[in-house]
Design an enzyme around this catalytic site. Structure first.
Site, PDB file in Angstrom:
ATOM      1  N   ASP A  37     -62.495 -27.725   5.907  1.00  0.00           N
ATOM      2  CA  ASP A  37     -61.175 -27.191   6.243  1.00  0.00           C
ATOM      3  C   ASP A  37     -61.120 -26.684   7.677  1.00  0.00           C
ATOM      4  O   ASP A  37     -61.698 -25.649   8.010  1.00  0.00           O
ATOM      5  CB  ASP A  37     -60.837 -26.054   5.281  1.00  0.00           C
ATOM      6  CG  ASP A  37     -59.402 -25.564   5.426  1.00  0.00           C
ATOM      7  OD1 ASP A  37     -58.648 -26.151   6.224  1.00  0.00           O
ATOM      8  OD2 ASP A  37     -59.040 -24.587   4.748  1.00  0.00           O
ATOM      9  N   ASP A  91     -54.894 -30.476  10.703  1.00  0.00           N
ATOM     10  CA  ASP A  91     -55.450 -29.676   9.618  1.00  0.00           C
ATOM     11  C   ASP A  91     -56.055 -30.585   8.558  1.00  0.00           C
ATOM     12  O   ASP A  91     -55.334 -31.297   7.855  1.00  0.00           O
ATOM     13  CB  ASP A  91     -54.370 -28.787   9.007  1.00  0.00           C
ATOM     14  CG  ASP A  91     -54.922 -27.842   7.954  1.00  0.00           C
ATOM     15  OD1 ASP A  91     -56.149 -27.632   7.933  1.00  0.00           O
ATOM     16  OD2 ASP A  91     -54.133 -27.318   7.160  1.00  0.00           O
TER      17      ASP A  91
END
Length: 477
Positions: free
Chosen positions: A117, A357
């Site tokens: 992440d 992201d």
């Protein structure tokens, strides 16, 4: 002579003890700020009248300490001169839109599968910290056991690391030495709660310039320890993604993230290649720290063609956007036509901007950009029957025909252009149904380039030179 020799030895011990005390004070401050365990030179003077056997025993202990200290420094030097990689795969087999990385932490190493992440600044693993997790959460298949790790060190709640850098750290600090606690909240409503410490990660070294996904990158015969990794020990958690994984590997722009710590020791950069988001579990690529081969970002050129140079655009490491990695979008094209999107949408200084992201699946565009993109794409697909399917606004019955999907291009600052394959923005949503795979985001607000739009590209985040490099590749060998 013996008396004089004894006095001289005592003076040497006193001098070394004074230096060690000063070193302890200096190193403690440095380690305190960065979450690293301080180095301590432990001198154990022999008791008065100690026998030669006692002194020999003490000397052996001291020698063992010196040997282990120098060995760890040599390993650190080896780590600094190499690169390393961790296997990375799509989590589609679990029904999630995340990408998972295999991660080994603790001494001896304990294996975990974590969400990769770029939007997280805290690495954490599911953990049983002297008690049970929340009764409502199922017992994890794997859990970190701090007591079983020789290298686990709690971080105090009064430390700079806890008060300044740990996100969502809690104020309940009953004593200065109490553990640093957190209640980490994610934008999708999921959460993780626990305490923070440092530990060692076991990494598989590869030679500098090894290609991501190559055999060299995955060579398990050369392993090393990456010391001082900030790690959350999560005793309770919420969120669908965390039911399928053991926690989160933080790749965000942050003082305590795994990416920042590891990249600082491996050439100031890291890269990942995302396989097709629907790929099976055994379709593996790599998350790599360290320099790629000549020409920047690594790739897998075809045998008949020369490797193409990667595209390159400035990476905006802006505190206002931390821990996210921002880029400047200049223009979006559909079927060769430049879309009319206000410049403010891409301007960080005007409440806009765009980030990459890896933890978000679908690309989210602020309202003005979303309206322009879906209007241009849907105009080209207008002859197909529409289908209703949440959460998408534009879905089509693809069995009625297979029209050519218009080309989407995203041009960044510096003329770097992302040309994703059609399946990355007109996605398979159900058998015989395709949807325009972008979501509408609030305006003012940031736009997010999700992992589906990033798939089948290799992305290199050069934190030292503040550059983002990317190129198209299948990501698997």
């Amino acid at each position: 002579m013996a008396s004089r020799g004894h006095a001289l030895a005592l003076l040497v011990l006193l001098a070394l003890a004074t230096a060690a005390s000063a070193g302890r004070h200096h190193h403690h401050h440095h380690g305190h700020r960065h979450g690293r365990k301080s180095a301590r030179l432990q001198l154990i003077p022999s008791a008065p009248g100690a026998s030669l056997a006692d002194r020999a025993r003490d000397d052996r202990h001291r020698h063992a300490y010196i040997r282990s200290t120098l060995a760890s420094r040599r390993r650190a030097a080896e780590v600094g001169a190499s690169a390393f990689a961790m296997p990375l795969s799509s989590g589609a087999y679990t029904g999630t839109g995340q990408y998972f990385v295999r991660f080994r932490v603790g001494t001896p190493a304990q294996p975990f599968v974590l969400v990769a992440d770029t939007g997280s600044d805290l690495t954490w693993v599911k953990c049983r910290r002297g008690g049970s997790p929340d009764a409502q959460a199922p017992a994890p298949a794997r859990e970190f056991r701090p007591a079983a790790s020789k290298t686990w060190e709690p971080i105090a709640c009064s430390s700079d690391t806890c008060t300044s850098y740990v996100p969502f750290s809690l104020a309940n600090c009953s004593t200065p030495a109490s553990p640093c606690a957190y209640d980490y909240r994610y934008k999708d409503g999921s959460a993780a709660r626990g305490v923070v410490g440092t530990d060692s990660a076991t990494i598989a070294l590869s030679s500098s310039g090894g290609r991501a996904g190559s055999g060299a990158a995955a060579d398990s015969s050369r392993r090393a320890k990456l010391q001082g990794i900030v790690l959350g020990c999560t005793a309770s958690y919420d969120g669908q993604s965390f039911q399928s994984s053991d926690g989160v590997l933080s790749l965000g722009n942050s003082n305590i993230s795994f990416a920042s710590r590891a990249a600082a020791r491996f050439g100031g950069r890291f890269s990942y290649c995302l396989v097709d988001h629907l790929a099976p579990r055994n379709a593996t690529s790599y998350l790599t720290f360290g320099p790629g081969p000549e020409g920047g970002a690594a790739g897998s050129p075809s045998p008949t063609s020369a490797p193409a140079a990667p595209e390159q655009t400035p990476l905006l490491l802006d505190r206002r956007m931390s821990p996210f990695y921002a880029v400047t979008v200049d223009t979006i094209y559909v079927a060769g036509e430049a879309l009319d999107i206000p410049a403010d949408v891409w301007d960080v200084d005007r409440s806009g901007g765009a980030i990459l992201d890896s933890g978000t699946s679908l690309t989210i565009l602020a309202t003005p950009a979303y309206a322009a993109v879906v209007e241009a794409l849907s105009r080209q697909l207008g002859d197909l029957p529409r289908v209703s399917m949440d959460p998408f606004e534009y879905c089509y019955n693809w069995t009625a025909g297979a029209p050519e999907i218009p080309k989407l291009e995203v041009q960044f600052a510096g003329s770097a252009t992302l040309e994703p394959p059609a399946k990355s923005y007109v996605i398979d949503a159900a058998p015989g149904v395709k949807c325009i795979g972008v979501q509408e985001g609030a305006w003012p607000g940031v736009s997010v380039i999700g992992n589906i739009l990033q798939q089948e590209h290799l992305w290199e985040f050069d934190l030292r030179d503040r550059l983002l490099r990317f190129k198209h590749t299948r990501c698997t060998q």
